[in-house]
Design a protein around this motif. Sequence first.
Motif, mmCIF file in Angstrom:
data_model
loop_
_atom_site.group_PDB
_atom_site.id
_atom_site.type_symbol
_atom_site.label_atom_id
_atom_site.label_comp_id
_atom_site.label_asym_id
_atom_site.label_seq_id
_atom_site.Cartn_x
_atom_site.Cartn_y
_atom_site.Cartn_z
ATOM 1 N N ALA A 89 0.836 -1.207 0.000
ATOM 2 C CA ALA A 89 0.000 0.000 0.000
ATOM 3 C C ALA A 89 0.872 1.259 0.000
ATOM 4 C CB ALA A 89 -0.932 0.002 1.211
ATOM 5 N N PHE A 90 1.976 1.225 0.734
ATOM 6 C CA PHE A 90 2.900 2.359 0.757
ATOM 7 C C PHE A 90 3.496 2.583 -0.622
ATOM 8 C CE2 PHE A 90 7.301 3.943 1.554
ATOM 9 C CZ PHE A 90 6.953 5.214 1.993
ATOM 10 N N ALA A 91 3.848 1.500 -1.319
ATOM 11 C CA ALA A 91 4.396 1.617 -2.672
ATOM 12 C C ALA A 91 3.384 2.265 -3.610
ATOM 13 C CB ALA A 91 4.802 0.240 -3.195
ATOM 14 N N LYS A 92 2.115 1.884 -3.482
ATOM 15 C CA LYS A 92 1.067 2.461 -4.353
ATOM 16 C C LYS A 92 0.890 3.950 -4.087
ATOM 17 C CE LYS A 92 -1.535 -1.804 -4.954
ATOM 18 N NZ LYS A 92 -2.736 -2.563 -4.582
ATOM 19 N N SER A 106 7.465 1.140 -7.467
ATOM 20 C CA SER A 106 7.243 -0.299 -7.575
ATOM 21 C C SER A 106 7.414 -0.979 -6.211
ATOM 22 C CB SER A 106 8.217 -0.905 -8.584
ATOM 23 O OG SER A 106 9.535 -0.789 -8.104
ATOM 24 N N THR A 107 6.764 -2.115 -6.080
ATOM 25 C CA THR A 107 6.886 -2.900 -4.854
ATOM 26 C C THR A 107 8.328 -3.367 -4.623
ATOM 27 O OG1 THR A 107 4.593 -3.602 -5.157
ATOM 28 C CG2 THR A 107 5.898 -4.857 -3.595
ATOM 29 N N PRO A 108 9.060 -3.789 -5.674
ATOM 30 C CA PRO A 108 10.457 -4.171 -5.432
ATOM 31 C C PRO A 108 11.305 -3.015 -4.888
ATOM 32 C CG PRO A 108 9.750 -4.952 -7.591
ATOM 33 C CD PRO A 108 8.656 -4.099 -7.051
ATOM 34 N N LEU A 109 10.988 -1.801 -5.304
ATOM 35 C CA LEU A 109 11.741 -0.647 -4.817
ATOM 36 C C LEU A 109 11.518 -0.446 -3.317
ATOM 37 C CD1 LEU A 109 13.590 1.729 -5.493
ATOM 38 C CD2 LEU A 109 11.558 3.057 -5.997
ATOM 39 N N VAL A 110 10.281 -0.561 -2.864
ATOM 40 C CA VAL A 110 9.994 -0.451 -1.431
ATOM 41 C C VAL A 110 10.666 -1.596 -0.686
ATOM 42 C CG1 VAL A 110 8.176 -0.537 0.329
ATOM 43 C CG2 VAL A 110 7.864 0.861 -1.700
ATOM 44 N N GLY A 111 10.645 -2.790 -1.276
ATOM 45 C CA GLY A 111 11.330 -3.923 -0.665
ATOM 46 C C GLY A 111 12.816 -3.653 -0.498
ATOM 47 N N LYS A 112 13.408 -3.026 -1.506
ATOM 48 C CA LYS A 112 14.830 -2.695 -1.425
ATOM 49 C C LYS A 112 15.087 -1.645 -0.332
ATOM 50 C CE LYS A 112 18.714 -1.320 -4.316
ATOM 51 N NZ LYS A 112 19.158 -0.924 -5.641
ATOM 52 N N MET A 113 14.182 -0.687 -0.214
ATOM 53 C CA MET A 113 14.346 0.369 0.797
ATOM 54 C C MET A 113 14.310 -0.189 2.213
ATOM 55 S SD MET A 113 12.138 3.646 -0.347
ATOM 56 C CE MET A 113 11.668 3.829 -2.037
ATOM 57 N N ILE A 114 13.476 -1.200 2.435
ATOM 58 C CA ILE A 114 13.337 -1.728 3.794
ATOM 59 C C ILE A 114 14.127 -3.025 3.994
ATOM 60 C CG2 ILE A 114 11.151 -0.592 4.269
ATOM 61 C CD1 ILE A 114 9.705 -3.172 3.604
ATOM 62 N N GLY A 115 14.821 -3.461 2.961
ATOM 63 C CA GLY A 115 15.680 -4.630 3.090
ATOM 64 C C GLY A 115 14.954 -5.955 3.104
ATOM 65 N N VAL A 116 13.915 -6.065 2.273
ATOM 66 C CA VAL A 116 13.125 -7.292 2.195
ATOM 67 C C VAL A 116 13.042 -7.706 0.728
ATOM 68 C CG1 VAL A 116 10.823 -8.264 2.605
ATOM 69 C CG2 VAL A 116 11.751 -6.637 4.202
ATOM 70 N N SER A 117 13.037 -8.996 0.482
ATOM 71 C CA SER A 117 12.914 -9.477 -0.896
ATOM 72 C C SER A 117 11.503 -9.202 -1.410
ATOM 73 C CB SER A 117 13.211 -10.976 -0.959
ATOM 74 O OG SER A 117 12.176 -11.699 -0.327
ATOM 75 N N LEU A 118 11.387 -9.168 -2.733
ATOM 76 C CA LEU A 118 10.081 -8.951 -3.351
ATOM 77 C C LEU A 118 9.110 -10.052 -2.945
ATOM 78 C CD1 LEU A 118 8.166 -7.550 -5.310
ATOM 79 C CD2 LEU A 118 9.220 -8.844 -7.163
ATOM 80 N N GLN A 119 9.587 -11.288 -2.941
ATOM 81 C CA GLN A 119 8.742 -12.411 -2.554
ATOM 82 C C GLN A 119 8.261 -12.269 -1.107
ATOM 83 O OE1 GLN A 119 10.668 -16.196 -2.869
ATOM 84 N NE2 GLN A 119 8.839 -17.362 -2.287
ATOM 85 N N GLY A 120 9.172 -11.892 -0.225
ATOM 86 C CA GLY A 120 8.800 -11.720 1.177
ATOM 87 C C GLY A 120 7.794 -10.602 1.372
ATOM 88 N N LEU A 121 7.973 -9.503 0.629
ATOM 89 C CA LEU A 121 7.051 -8.375 0.746
ATOM 90 C C LEU A 121 5.674 -8.733 0.195
ATOM 91 C CD1 LEU A 121 6.823 -5.468 1.711
ATOM 92 C CD2 LEU A 121 7.549 -4.727 -0.560
ATOM 93 N N ARG A 122 5.639 -9.503 -0.887
ATOM 94 C CA ARG A 122 4.348 -9.898 -1.465
ATOM 95 C C ARG A 122 3.617 -10.907 -0.586
ATOM 96 N NH1 ARG A 122 5.740 -10.111 -7.854
ATOM 97 N NH2 ARG A 122 5.512 -7.883 -8.205
ATOM 98 N N GLN A 123 4.359 -11.810 0.049
ATOM 99 C CA GLN A 123 3.722 -12.815 0.892
ATOM 100 C C GLN A 123 3.160 -12.206 2.172
ATOM 101 O OE1 GLN A 123 6.627 -15.900 1.526
ATOM 102 N NE2 GLN A 123 6.185 -16.894 -0.426
ATOM 103 N N THR A 124 3.928 -11.339 2.800
ATOM 104 C CA THR A 124 3.476 -10.723 4.060
ATOM 105 C C THR A 124 3.800 -9.225 4.012
ATOM 106 O OG1 THR A 124 5.563 -11.355 5.068
ATOM 107 C CG2 THR A 124 3.673 -12.777 5.513
ATOM 108 N N PRO A 125 2.964 -8.434 3.335
ATOM 109 C CA PRO A 125 3.250 -7.001 3.203
ATOM 110 C C PRO A 125 3.158 -6.225 4.515
ATOM 111 C CG PRO A 125 1.112 -7.509 2.257
ATOM 112 C CD PRO A 125 1.736 -8.814 2.632
ATOM 113 N N ALA A 126 2.509 -6.808 5.523
ATOM 114 C CA ALA A 126 2.382 -6.136 6.812
ATOM 115 C C ALA A 126 3.109 -6.923 7.899
ATOM 116 C CB ALA A 126 0.912 -5.963 7.164
ATOM 117 N N SER A 127 4.212 -7.537 7.538
ATOM 118 C CA SER A 127 4.984 -8.354 8.468
ATOM 119 C C SER A 127 5.459 -7.526 9.669
ATOM 120 C CB SER A 127 6.194 -8.934 7.740
ATOM 121 O OG SER A 127 7.092 -9.502 8.648
#
Length: 161
Positions: A63-66, A71-92
């Motif tokens: 939601a933050f990426a939107k 892109s979602t991968p960019l937010v994942g890179k900013m917070i140090g999480v893989s794209l797969q991990g961010l997609r599986q649990t975006p509110a981890s």
Amino acid sequence: MREAITAPFRVRAERPRGSLYLRSAKQKALEEKETSQALMPSPVARAGPQVHDPKSGRLDGIAFAKILGVSTPLVGKMIGVSLQGLRQTPASPRIQGKLARLVSLVLRVRHMFGGDMGVVKIWLNAPHPDLGRVAPMRYLMEGYVAEVESLVYACESGQPD
């Protein structure tokens, strides 16, 4: 005779002198500001439901990426999480700290520009002279959030370059 020699030292120990122990007007103003800010909701709390997962109430990376328009991968890179991990649990729970820091930063920038997210996106992607003509978004992507936070603080407080 001995009391006359030790008395001045005792007085100094009981009543310290010097600027180290005196609060300046600047310190008093800072303490008042911190007190007033403690009564206000945090920037992350003011972000609203659009960045929070409705089920858990935690911040949602997708939601933050939107909202930021990246892109979602960019937010994942900013917070140090893989794209797969961010997609599986975006509110981890493990990403909440880093994500809250980014959300807070974006909200502070939005507040500086009167609430216009379009201007925030432009500011984040435009090269900035105080960052060596590099865009703040690039610093965020590389994990240098503190440098961008310092820049935002300087802008908020009206500090010159």
